[in-house]
Design a protein around this motif. Structure first.
Motif, PDB file in Angstrom:
ATOM      1  N   ILE A 206       0.850  -1.196   0.000  1.00  8.62           N
ATOM      2  CA  ILE A 206       0.000   0.000   0.000  1.00  8.62           C
ATOM      3  C   ILE A 206       0.884   1.243   0.000  1.00  8.62           C
ATOM      4  O   ILE A 206       1.769   1.383   0.850  1.00  8.62           O
ATOM      5  N   ASP A 207       0.635   2.139  -0.954  1.00  2.91           N
ATOM      6  CA  ASP A 207       1.465   3.341  -1.037  1.00  2.91           C
ATOM      7  C   ASP A 207       0.692   4.635  -0.818  1.00  2.91           C
ATOM      8  O   ASP A 207       1.262   5.724  -0.890  1.00  2.91           O
ATOM      9  N   THR A 208      -0.622   4.525  -0.546  1.00  2.00           N
ATOM     10  CA  THR A 208      -1.418   5.726  -0.304  1.00  2.00           C
ATOM     11  C   THR A 208      -2.375   5.489   0.861  1.00  2.00           C
ATOM     12  O   THR A 208      -2.829   4.373   1.098  1.00  2.00           O
ATOM     13  N   LEU A 209      -2.697   6.587   1.564  1.00  3.50           N
ATOM     14  CA  LEU A 209      -3.557   6.494   2.741  1.00  3.50           C
ATOM     15  C   LEU A 209      -4.531   7.663   2.763  1.00  3.50           C
ATOM     16  O   LEU A 209      -4.137   8.818   2.553  1.00  3.50           O
ATOM     17  N   VAL A 210      -5.804   7.365   3.007  1.00  5.91           N
ATOM     18  CA  VAL A 210      -6.824   8.399   3.196  1.00  5.91           C
ATOM     19  C   VAL A 210      -7.192   8.430   4.677  1.00  5.91           C
ATOM     20  O   VAL A 210      -7.576   7.404   5.251  1.00  5.91           O
ATOM     21  N   VAL A 211      -7.048   9.602   5.278  1.00  6.54           N
ATOM     22  CA  VAL A 211      -7.315   9.779   6.707  1.00  6.54           C
ATOM     23  C   VAL A 211      -8.543  10.668   6.875  1.00  6.54           C
ATOM     24  O   VAL A 211      -8.572  11.790   6.370  1.00  6.54           O
ATOM     25  N   ILE A 212      -9.542  10.167   7.588  1.00  3.90           N
ATOM     26  CA  ILE A 212     -10.765  10.924   7.852  1.00  3.90           C
ATOM     27  C   ILE A 212     -10.781  11.281   9.327  1.00  3.90           C
ATOM     28  O   ILE A 212     -10.855  10.396  10.189  1.00  3.90           O
ATOM     29  N   GLY A 213     -10.681  12.559   9.637  1.00  7.04           N
ATOM     30  CA  GLY A 213     -10.638  12.957  11.038  1.00  7.04           C
ATOM     31  C   GLY A 213     -10.452  14.448  11.199  1.00  7.04           C
ATOM     32  O   GLY A 213     -10.536  15.221  10.240  1.00  7.04           O
ATOM     33  N   GLY A 214     -10.182  14.855  12.425  1.00  5.78           N
ATOM     34  CA  GLY A 214     -10.027  16.264  12.748  1.00  5.78           C
ATOM     35  C   GLY A 214      -8.588  16.728  12.731  1.00  5.78           C
ATOM     36  O   GLY A 214      -7.713  16.104  12.120  1.00  5.78           O
ATOM     37  N   ASP A 215      -8.323  17.797  13.452  1.00  6.68           N
ATOM     38  CA  ASP A 215      -7.020  18.455  13.401  1.00  6.68           C
ATOM     39  C   ASP A 215      -5.873  17.524  13.791  1.00  6.68           C
ATOM     40  O   ASP A 215      -4.862  17.447  13.111  1.00  6.68           O
ATOM     41  N   GLY A 216      -6.022  16.798  14.907  1.00  6.95           N
ATOM     42  CA  GLY A 216      -4.950  15.903  15.346  1.00  6.95           C
ATOM     43  C   GLY A 216      -4.701  14.787  14.358  1.00  6.95           C
ATOM     44  O   GLY A 216      -3.541  14.421  14.097  1.00  6.95           O
ATOM     45  N   SER A 217      -5.760  14.246  13.783  1.00  9.00           N
ATOM     46  CA  SER A 217      -5.631  13.153  12.813  1.00  9.00           C
ATOM     47  C   SER A 217      -4.930  13.633  11.546  1.00  9.00           C
ATOM     48  O   SER A 217      -4.084  12.930  10.983  1.00  9.00           O
ATOM     49  N   LEU A 218      -5.274  14.840  11.092  1.00 10.97           N
ATOM     50  CA  LEU A 218      -4.661  15.391   9.884  1.00 10.97           C
ATOM     51  C   LEU A 218      -3.200  15.767  10.138  1.00 10.97           C
ATOM     52  O   LEU A 218      -2.370  15.684   9.237  1.00 10.97           O
ATOM     53  N   THR A 219      -2.891  16.156  11.377  1.00 12.25           N
ATOM     54  CA  THR A 219      -1.493  16.424  11.726  1.00 12.25           C
ATOM     55  C   THR A 219      -0.669  15.150  11.609  1.00 12.25           C
ATOM     56  O   THR A 219       0.438  15.155  11.055  1.00 12.25           O
ATOM     57  N   GLY A 220      -1.213  14.041  12.103  1.00 12.64           N
ATOM     58  CA  GLY A 220      -0.518  12.761  11.979  1.00 12.64           C
ATOM     59  C   GLY A 220      -0.295  12.375  10.530  1.00 12.64           C
ATOM     60  O   GLY A 220       0.768  11.868  10.157  1.00 12.64           O
ATOM     61  N   ALA A 221      -1.284  12.621   9.682  1.00 13.82           N
ATOM     62  CA  ALA A 221      -1.162  12.304   8.259  1.00 13.82           C
ATOM     63  C   ALA A 221      -0.062  13.130   7.607  1.00 13.82           C
ATOM     64  O   ALA A 221       0.718  12.625   6.792  1.00 13.82           O
ATOM     65  N   HIS A 222      -0.003  14.399   7.974  1.00 12.51           N
ATOM     66  CA  HIS A 222       1.008  15.294   7.397  1.00 12.51           C
ATOM     67  C   HIS A 222       2.418  14.815   7.718  1.00 12.51           C
ATOM     68  O   HIS A 222       3.276  14.724   6.829  1.00 12.51           O
ATOM     69  N   TYR A 223       2.663  14.477   8.977  1.00 13.53           N
ATOM     70  CA  TYR A 223       4.018  14.049   9.349  1.00 13.53           C
ATOM     71  C   TYR A 223       4.330  12.649   8.842  1.00 13.53           C
ATOM     72  O   TYR A 223       5.499  12.334   8.574  1.00 13.53           O
TER      73      TYR A 223
END
Length: 335
Positions: free
Chosen positions: A107-124
């Motif tokens: 798997i080379d891509t990930l879709v994250v559904i969530g709020g600010d903390g969840s999107l911060t984790g996705a960014h890093y």
């Protein structure tokens, strides 16, 4: 309902997509999951659901999904993938471990559904590892920068309204005042929208200082003019627990006799509204479009009826401000 971008460049077809829901659940997460799964399968892309958010990703709790996996879920509240708040994901080593789990599965891509903390984790996660990510704003608070609307906000407002309409019956019968607390630790989006829609006498939100003397004087004035013999004050919960009870105590010291009703987590649950189902479905399917067009490290949201993308770095660094004009209009309507 939404103007959706058209992409002519689709040379970045992922080998497989994973999707997770993280943080507080919000009504509409299931339609978003369905949107991702169905859009990916349409392109012949494998899709994996991750159970319990980042916590499940770390331990490899993944399962391949097919069309039947998301049948009859659009009307269900919560999230079929479950959710979690994962403090461990703040550690770069843990994020690297999560990336390795994905790579081992191809798997080379990930879709994250969530709020600010969840999107911060996705960014890093994508900054530190060779994993492409797309974020979707899933939170009832509607406080995410880069989008006019978030998945679950409309349903949460309607849920609060339904409860307040019932509370008002008692308020009218006893000519009493109720302080109704809605969610919103750092933002007054829910409280403002609910306050306007229910015709509340007043709205208390974190963005503005609470002035008990002014509230008490206004209530007394309203009653003298015969327009406040009973009513509702909508209060956002604020950053510290107990705000509404403290406010009630102070109002009692000023001669008022308010009753307190905490709506709490009832606002997170329930059948998602038609609005949230459409929003979530469109954002979920669009996440796959953006991935196939080569996008990475963005959140997909809506602005002025158009589906748009915002860099995750901006999403987590900037704050979404409450529309002051809307709040002032709310004050005008309550006078």
């Amino acid at each position: 309902m939404y103007e959706i971008p058209g992409f002519t460049d689709e040379h970045h077809i992922p080998s497989a997509i994973a999707v997770l829901t993280s943080g507080g659940d919000s009504p509409g997460m299931n339609p978003a999951i369905r949107g991702v799964v169905r859009a990916a399968l349409h392109r012949g892309i494998k899709v994996f659901g991750i159970n319990k958010g980042y916590s499940g990703l770390i331990i490899g709790d993944l399962e391949e999904m097919n069309s039947a996996s998301v049948t009859n879920i659009v009307q269900r509240g919560g999230t079929i993938l479950k959710s979690d708040r994962c403090e461990a994901f703040k550690d770069p080593a843990v994020r690297h471990q999560a990336a390795e789990v994905l790579k081992e599965k191809g798997i080379d891509t990930l879709v994250v559904i969530g709020g600010d903390g969840s999107l911060t984790g996705a960014h890093y996660l994508t900054l530190e590892n060779d994993i492409r990510v797309i974020g979707l704003p899933g939170t009832i608070d509607n406080d995410i920068y880069g989008t006019d609307d978030t998945i679950g906000f409309d349903t949460a407002v309607n849920t609060a309204l339904e409860a307040i309409d019932k509370i008002r019956d008692t308020a009218l019968s006893h000519e009493s005042l109720f302080l109704v607390e809605v969610m919103g630790r750092n933002s007054g989006f829910i409280a403002t929208h609910v306050g306007i829609a229910c015709g509340a006498e007043m709205i208390v939100i974190p963005e503005y200082e609470v002035k008990v003397d002014a509230i008490s004087s206004q209530l007394a004035s309203n009653r003298e003019q015969g327009k406040g013999s009973s009513g509702i004050i909508v209060v956002a919960e604020g950053p510290k627990p107990g705000l509404t009870y403290d406010l009630a105590k102070q109002l009692k010291n000023h001669g008022q006799q308010p009753k307190v009703c905490i709506l709490g987590h009832i606002q997170r649950g329930g059948i998602p509204s038609g609005h949230d189902r459409i929003l979530a479905s469109c954002l979920g399917a669009s996440a796959v479009d953006y991935l196939c067009a080569g996008y990475n490290d963005i959140m997909i949201g809506v602005r002025r009826g158009k589906i748009v993308d915002t860099p995750l770095a901006q999403v987590i660094e900037k704050s979404k401000e409450l529309d002051e004009a809307l709040f002032q209009r709310a004050l005008l309507l309550h006078k």
